[in-house]
Write an enzyme that holds these catalytic residues in place. Structure first.
Site, short mmCIF file in Angstrom:
data_model
loop_
_atom_site.label_atom_id
_atom_site.label_comp_id
_atom_site.label_asym_id
_atom_site.label_seq_id
_atom_site.Cartn_x
_atom_site.Cartn_y
_atom_site.Cartn_z
CD GLU A 176 -13.67 2.45 -6.41
OE1 GLU A 176 -14.73 3.10 -6.27
OE2 GLU A 176 -12.91 2.18 -5.46
CD GLU A 308 -9.18 3.77 -4.81
OE1 GLU A 308 -10.05 3.70 -3.89
OE2 GLU A 308 -9.39 4.34 -5.89
#
Length: 509
Positions: A176, A308
């Protein structure tokens, strides 16, 4: 006049292989995922192997866990691997600032993780620290893990008790990076990904698949920027992709906004349908990100890794809000089936996926009770168990006809049946989800191309939408044999109870 929904499947026309790695898992230093989940320590009263909880390992081996991602997540870009090696009593402590602001003692580090993967029979997927780490730190971690000779890092590994190198096939370049992994712009990170990937070297016989931290949701600019940074991938069909070989995508499902995601067990029928519609949106995301990738990579050398995904609800009342503990209901199970159907449909580009997370966090496979130590298998676990037959099988296109839909405010219309199928040798597995909260449904399997000489079926459902398993009743949602499958002139006719998941295993002639 109503018509019976039909699924047309050509059993003799397999497409891309559904990698077993789309059934991967994720373990972050977050809440009770590692400590109290996987790791209890050698002195624990719970049966363990070198501190790793035995019943958790046994449960995951039973669903053929193919890979495990670690140490994060956001935690990865604060993690410095040297703090987690050597004698545990001498390891420095750190603050886990992302998840609960708790102090981490680094008892579970590199050797413990690799030991866990060996016990599980799972491939390790290690996420390297780009946010606060250095190129040298990451490069030395690869050497420590995978080099066999007398290099400095191989010698350090041996000094810490491991003679032979490990095999590490998957290497994450940050996490991220657009958010907790550095708040970088796409162009900044693309340059860093190329740089770090260059120094994540293949050592000896260990070949890394380097996975660059990719987009969130519909950030197609991020995918475009990463793909553009790889240069001309179309010129030579036989040349390997580099310097990284895959990029990731993160997408979470919730019924409300980020500030109030919805409750895990207390929800309305409207919230059920909104959740299903949002889960199904993953198919559009995969289609559009793949289209961006196709423009630069028509030979599909670069994989897409959904590392994810899953449901994210408000935390359970009375628990630490930074630990992300939530219950897991039948609704979560059907969210999983929708995602897995999408991964199967995009098997030519989606090479791996990791549900978040394996134990005690978000859409977990397993919940462990902190007071009694009891282990509970969740409804989502049972979906993974029912789908083992899809691992490394050839994807079959499923043409759905006459499927009713439901309008969902703010979302695309929701088809009330989802399906996918695969074939391997003389067996086939068909997965069917009835998303209707109230109505039973019958579906015809129009099976073509090969003779079906036998079948068995299983069903996962419950009396209520919010049904879930607890230590007191650990089988409230569990698969059972399904007798509602009959011969039909076109193949088979299958009863789909309301809010259910059915798998039909076919024996082929």
């Amino acid at each position: 006049m109503s018509t019976t929904p039909t699924a047309v499947i050509d059993l003799d026309l397999p497409g891309a292989t559904i990698s077993r790695h789309v059934y991967g898992h994720f373990a972050e230093h977050l809440g009770r995922c590692i400590y109290g989940g996987f790791w209890v320590g050698e002195d624990s009263a719970k049966p363990n192997v070198r501190g790793i909880r035995t019943d958790v390992v046994d449960a995951l081996r039973a669903i053929a866990i193919p890979n495990l991602r670690w140490p994060g997540g956001c935690f990865a870009d604060d993690y410095h691997w040297r703090d987690g090696i050597g004698p545990r009593e001498a390891r420095p402590r750190m603050v886990n600032s992302h998840w609960g602001d708790v102090v981490e003692d680094n008892a579970f580090g590199t050797h413990e993780f690799m030991d866990l993967c060996e016990l599980l029979g799972a491939d390790p997927y290690v996420s390297a620290n780009i946010g606060s780490g250095t190129v040298r730190e990451m490069s030395e971690w690869v050497e420590y893990l995978t080099r066999a000779d007398d290099s400095p890092m191989a010698d350090l590994r041996r000094a810490n008790g491991r003679q032979e190198p490990w095999r590490v096939p998957f290497w994450g370049l940050g996490n991220e990076a657009w958010g907790c992994g550095g708040n970088l712009r796409a162009e900044q990170f693309a340059s860093l990904a190329r740089q770090y990937a260059t120094y994540a070297r293949n050592q000896g016989g260990n070949t890394l698949t380097r996975i660059a931290a990719g987009a969130s949701d519909a950030d197609y600019h991020w995918t475009e920027t990463l793909m553009r940074s790889l240069g001309d991938l179309a010129a030579d069909p036989t040349a390997p992709a580099g310097p990284f070989q895959a990029l990731s995508l993160h997408y979470y499902t919730m019924s409300g906004p980020w500030s109030d995601k919805g409750d895990a067990t207390d929800f309305t029928t409207d919230e059920w349908y909104r959740t299903m519609a949002r889960a199904r949106y993953v198919d559009e995301l995969l289609t559009r990100h793949s289209t961006v990738m196709d423009r630069h990579d028509p030979h599909r050398k670069v994989g897409l890794v959904v590392d994810e995904w899953g449901t994210w609800w408000n935390v359970e009342k009375g628990t630490n809000p930074g630990f992300l503990y939530q219950q897991n209901t039948l609704r979560d199970a059907l969210v999983a089936t929708l995602h897995l159907d999408a991964f199967h449909a995009h098997a030519d580009r989606v090479v791996m996926a990791n549900i978040a997370q394996t134990v005690n966090v978000l859409q977990a496979m397993i919940l462990t009770d902190p007071d009694t130590g009891a282990l509970v298998l969740t409804p989502t676990y049972h979906v993974f168990a029912m789908n083992v037959g899809h691992h490394d099988a050839g994807a079959l296109t499923v043409h759905l006809r006459d499927v009713p839909t439901r309008q969902v405010e703010g979302c695309a219309d929701l088809p009330l049946v989802s399906a996918s199928a695969s074939v391997k040798d003389d067996t086939s597995l068909v997965s069917l989800s009835n998303l209707d909260a109230d109505a039973d449904r019958t579906l015809v399997l129009d099976l073509r191309g090969r003779d079906v000489v036998g079948h068995t079926a299983r069903v996962l459902t419950a009396a209520t939408l919010d049904a879930h398993n607890t230590p007191e009743r650990d089988d409230a949602v569990a698969p059972t044999a399904h007798a509602g499958v009959r011969a039909h002139p076109r193949g088979l006719e299958v009863d789909l109870p309301a809010h259910s998941y059915v798998t039909v295993a076919l024996e082929l002639g």
